[in-house]
Motif scaffolding. Structure first.
Motif, mmCIF file in Angstrom:
data_model
loop_
_atom_site.group_PDB
_atom_site.id
_atom_site.type_symbol
_atom_site.label_atom_id
_atom_site.label_comp_id
_atom_site.label_asym_id
_atom_site.label_seq_id
_atom_site.Cartn_x
_atom_site.Cartn_y
_atom_site.Cartn_z
ATOM 1 N N VAL A 103 9.178 4.752 -5.579
ATOM 2 C CA VAL A 103 10.315 4.861 -4.652
ATOM 3 C C VAL A 103 10.629 6.292 -4.255
ATOM 4 O O VAL A 103 11.525 6.536 -3.454
ATOM 5 C CB VAL A 103 11.581 4.176 -5.227
ATOM 6 N N VAL A 104 9.885 7.264 -4.785
ATOM 7 C CA VAL A 104 10.139 8.658 -4.434
ATOM 8 C C VAL A 104 9.637 8.921 -3.012
ATOM 9 O O VAL A 104 8.632 8.373 -2.584
ATOM 10 C CB VAL A 104 9.460 9.619 -5.441
ATOM 11 N N THR A 105 10.386 9.725 -2.271
ATOM 12 C CA THR A 105 9.938 10.170 -0.950
ATOM 13 C C THR A 105 10.043 11.678 -0.915
ATOM 14 O O THR A 105 11.116 12.240 -1.126
ATOM 15 C CB THR A 105 10.782 9.563 0.194
ATOM 16 N N LYS A 106 8.931 12.326 -0.705
ATOM 17 C CA LYS A 106 8.905 13.784 -0.647
ATOM 18 C C LYS A 106 8.522 14.201 0.761
ATOM 19 O O LYS A 106 7.602 13.647 1.363
ATOM 20 C CB LYS A 106 7.915 14.356 -1.654
ATOM 21 N N VAL A 107 9.214 15.188 1.275
ATOM 22 C CA VAL A 107 8.965 15.696 2.614
ATOM 23 C C VAL A 107 8.038 16.891 2.512
ATOM 24 O O VAL A 107 8.252 17.777 1.681
ATOM 25 C CB VAL A 107 10.289 16.105 3.303
ATOM 26 N N ARG A 108 7.008 16.901 3.314
ATOM 27 C CA ARG A 108 6.098 18.038 3.330
ATOM 28 C C ARG A 108 6.807 19.247 3.909
ATOM 29 O O ARG A 108 7.524 19.149 4.897
ATOM 30 C CB ARG A 108 4.863 17.740 4.158
ATOM 31 N N GLN A 109 6.566 20.389 3.309
ATOM 32 C CA GLN A 109 7.187 21.620 3.796
ATOM 33 C C GLN A 109 6.195 22.352 4.679
ATOM 34 O O GLN A 109 5.028 22.503 4.328
ATOM 35 C CB GLN A 109 7.607 22.497 2.631
ATOM 36 N N SER A 146 0.821 -1.216 0.000
ATOM 37 C CA SER A 146 0.000 0.000 0.000
ATOM 38 C C SER A 146 0.853 1.263 0.000
ATOM 39 O O SER A 146 0.517 2.244 -0.665
ATOM 40 C CB SER A 146 -0.981 -0.005 1.163
ATOM 41 N N MET A 147 1.989 1.280 0.710
ATOM 42 C CA MET A 147 2.850 2.464 0.756
ATOM 43 C C MET A 147 3.407 2.789 -0.625
ATOM 44 O O MET A 147 3.304 3.927 -1.093
ATOM 45 C CB MET A 147 4.001 2.261 1.736
ATOM 46 N N HIS A 148 3.995 1.784 -1.281
ATOM 47 C CA HIS A 148 4.577 2.028 -2.594
ATOM 48 C C HIS A 148 3.505 2.331 -3.646
ATOM 49 O O HIS A 148 3.715 3.143 -4.538
ATOM 50 C CB HIS A 148 5.440 0.836 -3.025
ATOM 51 N N HIS A 149 2.336 1.725 -3.506
ATOM 52 C CA HIS A 149 1.239 2.015 -4.427
ATOM 53 C C HIS A 149 0.775 3.461 -4.273
ATOM 54 O O HIS A 149 0.531 4.157 -5.269
ATOM 55 C CB HIS A 149 0.073 1.039 -4.196
ATOM 56 N N GLN A 150 0.651 3.934 -3.042
ATOM 57 C CA GLN A 150 0.259 5.331 -2.811
ATOM 58 C C GLN A 150 1.295 6.292 -3.374
ATOM 59 O O GLN A 150 0.955 7.306 -3.973
ATOM 60 C CB GLN A 150 0.054 5.609 -1.317
ATOM 61 N N ARG A 151 2.566 6.001 -3.174
ATOM 62 C CA ARG A 151 3.623 6.845 -3.736
ATOM 63 C C ARG A 151 3.533 6.877 -5.252
ATOM 64 O O ARG A 151 3.700 7.925 -5.871
ATOM 65 C CB ARG A 151 5.001 6.347 -3.300
ATOM 66 N N TRP A 152 3.264 5.741 -5.863
ATOM 67 C CA TRP A 152 3.133 5.671 -7.314
ATOM 68 C C TRP A 152 1.947 6.514 -7.792
ATOM 69 O O TRP A 152 2.050 7.253 -8.763
ATOM 70 C CB TRP A 152 2.962 4.209 -7.739
ATOM 71 N N ARG A 153 0.817 6.418 -7.062
ATOM 72 C CA ARG A 153 -0.372 7.195 -7.438
ATOM 73 C C ARG A 153 -0.152 8.691 -7.272
ATOM 74 O O ARG A 153 -0.570 9.478 -8.102
ATOM 75 C CB ARG A 153 -1.573 6.761 -6.592
ATOM 76 N N ARG A 154 0.501 9.091 -6.183
ATOM 77 C CA ARG A 154 0.678 10.517 -5.904
ATOM 78 C C ARG A 154 1.778 11.168 -6.734
ATOM 79 O O ARG A 154 1.637 12.308 -7.160
ATOM 80 C CB ARG A 154 0.983 10.727 -4.421
ATOM 81 N N HIS A 155 2.891 10.463 -6.906
ATOM 82 C CA HIS A 155 4.078 11.073 -7.501
ATOM 83 C C HIS A 155 4.502 10.447 -8.820
ATOM 84 O O HIS A 155 5.418 10.932 -9.465
ATOM 85 C CB HIS A 155 5.249 10.999 -6.518
ATOM 86 N N GLY A 156 3.870 9.339 -9.201
ATOM 87 C CA GLY A 156 4.228 8.679 -10.434
ATOM 88 C C GLY A 156 5.447 7.780 -10.320
ATOM 89 O O GLY A 156 5.900 7.220 -11.307
ATOM 90 N N ASP A 157 5.983 7.640 -9.124
ATOM 91 C CA ASP A 157 7.177 6.817 -8.890
ATOM 92 C C ASP A 157 7.034 6.160 -7.516
ATOM 93 O O ASP A 157 6.891 6.870 -6.510
ATOM 94 C CB ASP A 157 8.417 7.699 -8.937
#
Length: 80
Positions: A33-39, A20-31
Motif C-alpha cells: 500500500v506504500v506509494t512513493k513519488v519519484r524525485q 499486479s500494481m500492489h504486487h509490484q509495490r510489495w516487491r519494490r518497497h516491501g509494502d
C-alpha cells in the motif's frame, strides 16, 4: 477469477493474492500500500564540451544525447 485482497481494490489477482500494481509495490518497497513519488533531479548543464544546455538524459542535452546514442560512443570527452 479472484480479486486483489488489498482494501478497496477490485482488480484481478496476478500473484500472491494481489493485483499486479500492489504486487509490484510489495516487491519494490516491501509494502503493497506504500506509494512513493519519484524525485526529479536538479537540472544540470550538458557534460559535452562547450555546451551549456540543460540535460535530458545521461548527462547530455537532447542534441548530444542523440549523437551519443547514434554513434554508440563508449568514451565521451567530459567537461571537468
Amino acid at each position: 477469477m479472484a480479486n486483489c485482497t488489498i482494501n478497496e481494490c477490485d482488480k484481478p489477482v496476478k500473484a500472491k493474492q494481489m493485483c499486479s500494481m500492489h504486487h509490484q509495490r510489495w516487491r519494490r518497497h516491501g509494502d503493497p500500500v506504500v506509494t512513493k513519488v519519484r524525485q526529479s533531479a536538479e537540472p544540470t548543464a550538458c557534460k559535452w564540451v562547450n555546451c551549456d544546455r540543460l540535460t535530458v538524459s545521461k548527462g547530455f542535452c537532447s542534441k548530444h544525447y542523440y549523437i551519443y546514442r547514434m554513434q554508440n560512443v563508449q568514451k565521451v570527452q567530459v567537461n571537468s
